[in-house]
Design a protein around this motif. Structure first.
Motif, PDB file in Angstrom:
ATOM      1  N   TYR A   1       0.563   5.261   1.380  1.00 17.92           N
ATOM      2  CA  TYR A   1      -0.220   5.945   2.415  1.00 17.92           C
ATOM      3  C   TYR A   1       0.193   7.407   2.519  1.00 17.92           C
TER       4      TYR A   1
ATOM      5  N   ASN B   1      -0.351  10.673   5.321  1.00 19.81           N
ATOM      6  CA  ASN B   1      -0.832  11.157   6.613  1.00 19.81           C
ATOM      7  C   ASN B   1      -1.061  12.663   6.588  1.00 19.81           C
TER       8      ASN B   1
ATOM      9  N   CYS C   1       5.683   4.861   1.300  1.00 21.10           N
ATOM     10  CA  CYS C   1       5.451   3.417   1.122  1.00 21.10           C
ATOM     11  C   CYS C   1       6.386   2.594   1.995  1.00 21.10           C
TER      12      CYS C   1
ATOM     13  N   LYS D   1       4.598  -3.802   7.574  1.00 21.16           N
ATOM     14  CA  LYS D   1       3.473  -2.870   7.468  1.00 21.16           C
ATOM     15  C   LYS D   1       3.946  -1.433   7.649  1.00 21.16           C
ATOM     16  N   PRO D   2       3.133  -0.459   7.241  1.00 21.47           N
ATOM     17  CA  PRO D   2       3.519   0.943   7.451  1.00 21.47           C
ATOM     18  C   PRO D   2       3.689   1.238   8.933  1.00 21.47           C
TER      19      PRO D   2
ATOM     20  N   GLN E   1      -4.965   5.404   2.937  1.00 23.93           N
ATOM     21  CA  GLN E   1      -4.210   4.233   2.484  1.00 23.93           C
ATOM     22  C   GLN E   1      -4.856   3.674   1.223  1.00 23.93           C
TER      23      GLN E   1
ATOM     24  N   VAL F   1       0.828  -1.200   0.000  1.00 21.90           N
ATOM     25  CA  VAL F   1       0.000   0.000   0.000  1.00 21.90           C
ATOM     26  C   VAL F   1       0.871   1.262   0.000  1.00 21.90           C
TER      27      VAL F   1
ATOM     28  N   ARG G   1      -4.764   8.839   8.324  1.00 22.24           N
ATOM     29  CA  ARG G   1      -3.999   8.221   7.232  1.00 22.24           C
ATOM     30  C   ARG G   1      -4.914   7.734   6.123  1.00 22.24           C
TER      31      ARG G   1
END
Length: 381
Positions: free
Chosen positions: A187, A189, A232, A240-241, A253, A185, A251
């Motif tokens: 993302y 923020n 990423c 994971k992030p 995503q 994914v 966030r």
């Protein structure tokens, strides 16, 4: 002809500089301050007047060089042995008056056919406004100089990094990129107010905005390229992030293939650090044929999406299943990915992260460390 080489810090002959001049050398650079049109230099003769350079032209401007030429009366050309070029950063009226001023630079060169190339990364920086004035000089047998009055002052601005310079940055970034980790994914923020504005005022679409001035001073995308920042990078132990972010606790995503796929072009944009051990690589994702893609084609090195050291998208078959897209990112650099097109929130999801907002990690308008040997090249910073 280029004007290379460094010399002692001495004042300028018959320039708007204070003090005395001793032992002028060829291809030298000296430091001075303008305060008028004449000096009381014992090393300068005023017995014969030389013509003042007229119609000064600046051309072939790069991030660390330019060509300069001017008109001179033909009858005086045989007497001219040297050129004095007074180069200064243009004064910023909004600068802190207590801050140490940039030191002006005096270039001294043998008279050569014009135009003459002035090159030097130690005194020319990219994207910087300069003023320049010229004197002609004739060296006498006793070592004294006859000089002209100073010409009019001309202003110009140096250029961005070229693709040659960006490829040098690219090669440096490749050295420290590290191994590739899988991710799934992208993302982004932001704070709650940002996403409320997207929903209420922008029709649920995140819109591209002009990139700030973070990173290398010569970056051709700063203040010009429009896009949306994404991350990423993943935590190596979870894949994971991370749950912390400097930009906000909300966030957005989105699955990686929505932004990055075989119909997307990938470009290298910059490599920098902010006086810390962390290094950042800016990449641009642009759908093929989009305005952002056309902008990047002319300015940035293109990367093979299936084979590069930073961000890849490959078709892979696992077991007996069908081929699918697999995504990987470099482990040892922080990637800042700019997507050049608007994006609807409906293609992904927005949720609150559980970690902290680490403001100290923000790169908004962050200045690059000019002393870092890992991420600097030998042109103006």
């Amino acid at each position: 002809m280029e004007v290379p080489g460094l010399a002692h810090n001495i004042t300028s002959p018959l320039s708007p500089c204070e003090g005395m001049i001793k032992n002028l050398s060829l291809d030298a650079i000296q430091l001075c301050e303008r305060d008028g049109n004449k000096s009381q230099d014992s090393g300068i003769s005023e017995m014969e007047e030389l013509p003042v350079p007229q119609n000064i032209k600046i051309s072939n401007i790069t991030c660390d060089s330019f060509k300069i030429c001017w008109d001179t009366e033909p009858r005086a050309k045989e007497r001219i042995t040297h050129y004095f070029i007074d180069l200064n950063k243009k004064e910023n009226k909004n600068s802190n008056k207590f801050k140490h001023k940039d030191v002006p630079t005096k270039l001294v060169a043998k008279a050569v056919p014009l135009p003459m190339t002035v090159r030097g990364h130690w005194f020319l920086s990219p994207r910087t406004e300069y003023t320049v004035a010229v004197q002609t000089a004739s060296k006498q047998t006793d070592g004294d100089y006859t000089v002209s009055e100073w010409s009019e002052i001309i202003e110009f601005c140096t250029a961005d990094y070229s693709t040659v310079h960006l490829n040098q940055l690219l090669e440096k970034a490749e050295v420290i990129a590290g191994r590739m980790l899988r991710f799934s994914v992208f993302y982004r923020n932001q704070n709650k107010e940002y996403f409320d504005h997207v929903r209420e005022a922008q029709g649920n679409r995140m819109l591209p905005s002009v990139k700030d001035n973070s990173g290398s001073h010569g970056s051709p995308i700063s203040g010009k390229l429009e896009g949306i920042y994404f991350s990423c990078n993943t935590e190596f132990n979870t894949g994971k992030p991370p749950q912390d972010s400097p930009y906000g606790r909300q966030r957005f995503q989105v699955e990686a293939d929505k932004l990055f796929n075989p119909d997307t072009n990938l470009y290298f944009g910059d490599f920098y650090c902010m006086y810390t051990a962390y290094h950042y690589v800016i990449l641009v994702l642009a759908p093929q044929g989009s305005p952002g893609d056309e902008f990047c084609k002319q300015r940035l090195p293109a990367l093979d999406i299936t084979n590069n050291r930073f961000l890849t998208c490959t078709r892979e078959k696992e077991g007996e299943g069908e081929e699918r897209l697999v995504f990987r990112h470099a482990q040892d650099v922080i990637l800042e990915v700019i997507y050049t097109e608007p994006l609807d929130l409906a293609v992904g999801s927005v949720a609150e992260i559980s970690g902290h907002q680490l403001m100290s990690m923000s790169t908004v308008n962050a200045k690059k460390d000019p002393s870092c040997k890992t991420c600097n090249i030998s042109v103006g910073r």
